[in-house]
Design a protein around this motif. Structure first.
Motif, PDB file in Angstrom:
ATOM      1  N   LYS A 220      40.657  22.547 -30.437  1.00 26.01           N
ATOM      2  CA  LYS A 220      39.467  22.546 -31.297  1.00 26.01           C
ATOM      3  C   LYS A 220      38.507  21.447 -30.839  1.00 26.01           C
ATOM      4  CE  LYS A 220      38.163  22.633 -36.189  1.00 26.01           C
ATOM      5  NZ  LYS A 220      37.093  21.660 -36.176  1.00 26.01           N
ATOM      6  N   ASP A 221      37.256  21.811 -30.647  1.00 28.20           N
ATOM      7  CA  ASP A 221      36.192  20.907 -30.187  1.00 28.20           C
ATOM      8  C   ASP A 221      36.444  20.376 -28.773  1.00 28.20           C
ATOM      9  OD1 ASP A 221      34.719  21.199 -32.505  1.00 28.20           O
ATOM     10  OD2 ASP A 221      35.681  19.508 -33.497  1.00 28.20           O
ATOM     11  N   ALA A 222      37.402  20.960 -28.057  1.00 22.93           N
ATOM     12  CA  ALA A 222      37.630  20.579 -26.655  1.00 22.93           C
ATOM     13  C   ALA A 222      36.709  21.414 -25.766  1.00 22.93           C
ATOM     14  CB  ALA A 222      39.075  20.795 -26.265  1.00 22.93           C
ATOM     15  N   GLU A 223      36.186  20.799 -24.696  1.00 19.61           N
ATOM     16  CA  GLU A 223      35.323  21.523 -23.763  1.00 19.61           C
ATOM     17  C   GLU A 223      35.939  21.623 -22.372  1.00 19.61           C
ATOM     18  OE1 GLU A 223      31.596  19.518 -23.376  1.00 19.61           O
ATOM     19  OE2 GLU A 223      32.446  17.768 -22.344  1.00 19.61           O
ATOM     20  N   ALA A 224      36.879  20.739 -22.062  1.00 21.17           N
ATOM     21  CA  ALA A 224      37.497  20.739 -20.734  1.00 21.17           C
ATOM     22  C   ALA A 224      38.718  19.831 -20.771  1.00 21.17           C
ATOM     23  CB  ALA A 224      36.514  20.262 -19.668  1.00 21.17           C
TER      24      ALA A 224
ATOM     25  N   TYR B 208      36.582  16.107 -25.220  1.00 20.79           N
ATOM     26  CA  TYR B 208      36.047  16.687 -26.456  1.00 20.79           C
ATOM     27  C   TYR B 208      34.545  16.446 -26.527  1.00 20.79           C
ATOM     28  CZ  TYR B 208      40.901  17.143 -27.958  1.00 20.79           C
ATOM     29  OH  TYR B 208      42.227  17.486 -28.042  1.00 20.79           O
ATOM     30  N   ASN B 209      33.881  17.266 -27.366  1.00 12.60           N
ATOM     31  CA  ASN B 209      32.442  17.139 -27.545  1.00 12.60           C
ATOM     32  C   ASN B 209      32.080  17.752 -28.893  1.00 12.60           C
ATOM     33  OD1 ASN B 209      29.651  16.774 -27.046  1.00 12.60           O
ATOM     34  ND2 ASN B 209      29.919  17.268 -24.873  1.00 12.60           N
ATOM     35  N   PHE B 210      30.786  17.831 -29.178  1.00 15.62           N
ATOM     36  CA  PHE B 210      30.305  18.482 -30.390  1.00 15.62           C
ATOM     37  C   PHE B 210      29.826  19.878 -30.043  1.00 15.62           C
ATOM     38  CE2 PHE B 210      29.616  13.908 -30.862  1.00 15.62           C
ATOM     39  CZ  PHE B 210      30.338  13.665 -32.023  1.00 15.62           C
ATOM     40  N   PRO B 211      29.953  20.829 -30.969  1.00 18.28           N
ATOM     41  CA  PRO B 211      29.518  22.202 -30.662  1.00 18.28           C
ATOM     42  C   PRO B 211      28.078  22.288 -30.167  1.00 18.28           C
ATOM     43  CG  PRO B 211      30.780  22.170 -32.692  1.00 18.28           C
ATOM     44  CD  PRO B 211      30.583  20.738 -32.299  1.00 18.28           C
ATOM     45  N   SER B 212      27.216  21.398 -30.648  1.00 22.24           N
ATOM     46  CA  SER B 212      25.815  21.420 -30.234  1.00 22.24           C
ATOM     47  C   SER B 212      25.570  20.600 -28.970  1.00 22.24           C
ATOM     48  CB  SER B 212      24.929  20.890 -31.363  1.00 22.24           C
ATOM     49  OG  SER B 212      25.315  19.567 -31.708  1.00 22.24           O
ATOM     50  N   GLY B 213      26.607  19.946 -28.439  1.00 26.42           N
ATOM     51  CA  GLY B 213      26.474  19.098 -27.269  1.00 26.42           C
ATOM     52  C   GLY B 213      26.248  17.657 -27.656  1.00 26.42           C
ATOM     53  N   GLY B 214      26.677  16.747 -26.811  1.00 30.16           N
ATOM     54  CA  GLY B 214      26.535  15.329 -27.094  1.00 30.16           C
ATOM     55  C   GLY B 214      27.176  14.521 -25.989  1.00 30.16           C
ATOM     56  N   THR B 215      27.713  13.345 -26.356  1.00 29.14           N
ATOM     57  CA  THR B 215      28.397  12.504 -25.385  1.00 29.14           C
ATOM     58  C   THR B 215      29.871  12.902 -25.323  1.00 29.14           C
ATOM     59  OG1 THR B 215      26.892  10.679 -25.847  1.00 29.14           O
ATOM     60  CG2 THR B 215      28.943  10.150 -24.713  1.00 29.14           C
TER      61      THR B 215
ATOM     62  N   PRO C 192      29.924   8.174 -19.284  1.00 28.17           N
ATOM     63  CA  PRO C 192      28.637   7.455 -19.254  1.00 28.17           C
ATOM     64  C   PRO C 192      27.581   8.211 -20.053  1.00 28.17           C
ATOM     65  CG  PRO C 192      29.594   7.502 -17.076  1.00 28.17           C
ATOM     66  CD  PRO C 192      30.460   8.385 -17.925  1.00 28.17           C
ATOM     67  N   LYS C 193      26.615   7.478 -20.594  1.00 25.31           N
ATOM     68  CA  LYS C 193      25.613   8.063 -21.489  1.00 25.31           C
ATOM     69  C   LYS C 193      24.923   9.251 -20.828  1.00 25.31           C
ATOM     70  CE  LYS C 193      24.697   3.882 -24.147  1.00 25.31           C
ATOM     71  NZ  LYS C 193      23.682   2.902 -24.582  1.00 25.31           N
ATOM     72  N   ARG C 194      25.201  10.394 -21.389  1.00 26.69           N
ATOM     73  CA  ARG C 194      24.597  11.631 -20.893  1.00 26.69           C
ATOM     74  C   ARG C 194      24.802  12.695 -21.951  1.00 26.69           C
ATOM     75  NH1 ARG C 194      26.444  16.199 -19.002  1.00 26.69           N
ATOM     76  NH2 ARG C 194      25.097  17.483 -17.689  1.00 26.69           N
ATOM     77  N   GLN C 195      23.712  13.147 -22.549  1.00 24.82           N
ATOM     78  CA  GLN C 195      23.795  14.152 -23.597  1.00 24.82           C
ATOM     79  C   GLN C 195      23.927  15.539 -22.974  1.00 24.82           C
ATOM     80  OE1 GLN C 195      23.929  13.365 -26.963  1.00 24.82           O
ATOM     81  NE2 GLN C 195      24.067  11.287 -26.157  1.00 24.82           N
TER      82      GLN C 195
END
Length: 397
Positions: free
Chosen positions: A313-317, A329-336, A360-363
């Protein structure tokens, strides 16, 4: 008397003239007949020549048709032979999977066990764990402590994809696989060629016999390992140099749900670390938690499987590094992006003592994150960009 003689001579002269005229007429008729016969023969010869030309043309067309049919039969024979070989391979894989399921079923059979048997089973489990540590090379003792920096190498613009090197080879080639469903690989001689604006001009195109599904493919020791599109859980081993299928296998339990909730196109995510080939997936029986499977890349067989405590859940890779699973992990809408679940298959890392590791900071979001054990860095695909993340590692406690 003289007149009578003259009359006789005149008669003889006229008779001679009439005879010659008759001979001339007969000769003319004969010549006319001969001319007509010669003309008839010429017409017949011309017709015969035309018939021969027609027959030659028909024979040439027939020969071309026969050669074309023979070429088609040769191609068909090659295809049939290839299909038969693939069928035999799949039968062998199916037999191996049947044996695997049989062993699992036997191991889950309810039996009444005594105390001595329990002790024996514990000893056998410890021995199996010890052997497993030897197989996985327990000297791999480093762990991830942070993601230091990022470098955007290229921006192709495709939302989903994967790019990678071959950590099992000494060459510097780069491989690009666009989209979550495709069958064309782009091979570049080095990273400088890959970074050029028109990246397809100097790339070698490799067409696969079957398309891939998702973005969880890897290249290792000259072979591409990928989840075959349209199949539930079939993994293909493709020889890049020879351009043919070297082997296939079925990964039990995988393919029914996405490996990561935020990357629904990837059902099976293959990974490479210092110990070789792994498969990362999720199963309904684990409540959506991630499952890690060690695969023997030579025999294409399952060596061991672990049910982790990391949720999809909420995992992207995710990626494997030194026998350890790191889930991004990340947010469904994208984030850090952040790593906040770690699972060491040998139990050498206490996941609860590791703080969340932020990228590193990257949305945005990642389509894939793969570990390169040779360079000790991450090759990621994020929002159409191809990114390198440098890592900070430390010794396992």
């Amino acid at each position: 008397m003289v007149v009578l003689q003259l009359q006789c001579l005149l008669v003889l002269f006229l008779a001679s003239i009439m005879g010659e005229a008759q001979h001339v007429m007969q000769d003319a008729a004969l010549m006319n007949y001969i001319d007509r016969r010669i003309l008839s023969l010429e017409n017949r010869l011309e017709k015969c020549n035309q018939d021969i030309l027609d027959y030659v043309e028909e024979f040439r067309d027939f020969s071309q048709m026969v050669l074309s049919r023979l070429a088609g039969l040769n191609n068909y024979e090659t295809e049939v032979k290839s299909e038969v070989e693939n069928l035999l391979t799949r039968v062998e894989r199916a037999q191996r999977d049947i044996d695997y399921f049989g062993s699992v079923t036997d191991s889950n059979t309810c039996v009444e066990v005594g105390e001595d048997l329990v002790k024996q089973q514990l000893l056998e489990a410890e021995e199996e764990k010890r052997k497993l540590k030897l197989v996985l090379n327990a000297s791999c003792d480093h762990m991830l402590a942070g993601v230091k920096s990022l470098k955007v190498v290229k921006k192709t613009g495709d939302k989903h994809g994967s790019w990678m090197k071959d950590p099992g080879k000494k060459h510097t080639k780069i491989y690009l696989l666009n989209s979550s469903v495709n069958n064309v690989i782009f091979e570049f001689t080095n990273i400088m060629t890959f970074m050029e604006s028109n990246h397809t001009l100097k790339a070698r195109r490799i067409t696969l016999p079957f398309p891939w599904e998702g973005t969880g493919h890897v290249i290792y020791q000259g072979f591409l390992f990928y989840h075959r599109h349209g199949s539930l859980n079939e993994i293909i081993k493709f020889n890049i140099q020879k351009r043919n299928i070297a082997d296939q296998m079925v990964l039990p339990g995988a393919g029914r749900i996405p490996a990561y909730q935020l990357s629904p196109s990837t059902k099976i995510d293959l990974a490479i670390d210092e110990q070789g080939l792994w498969a990362i997936h999720s199963e309904p029986e684990t409540g959506g938690n991630i499952v890690v499977t060690k695969i023997n890349h030579i025999t294409m067989s399952v060596e061991h499987t672990w049910d982790t405590s990391c949720s999809s859940k909420d995992a992207e890779a995710a990626f494997m590094a030194c026998n350890t699973l790191y889930v991004v992990y990340n947010f469904p809408s994208g984030g850090t992006s952040r790593i906040q679940c770690v699972y060491d298959v040998l139990g050498a890392v206490n996941a609860y003592e590791i703080p969340a590791l932020h990228f590193p900071k990257r949305q945005g979001s990642h389509s894939t994150v793969h570990y390169d054990p040779k360079e000790k860095q991450l090759l990621a695909w994020g929002d159409g960009s191809q990114i390198i993340y440098k890592l900070h590692t430390t010794q396992k406690v």
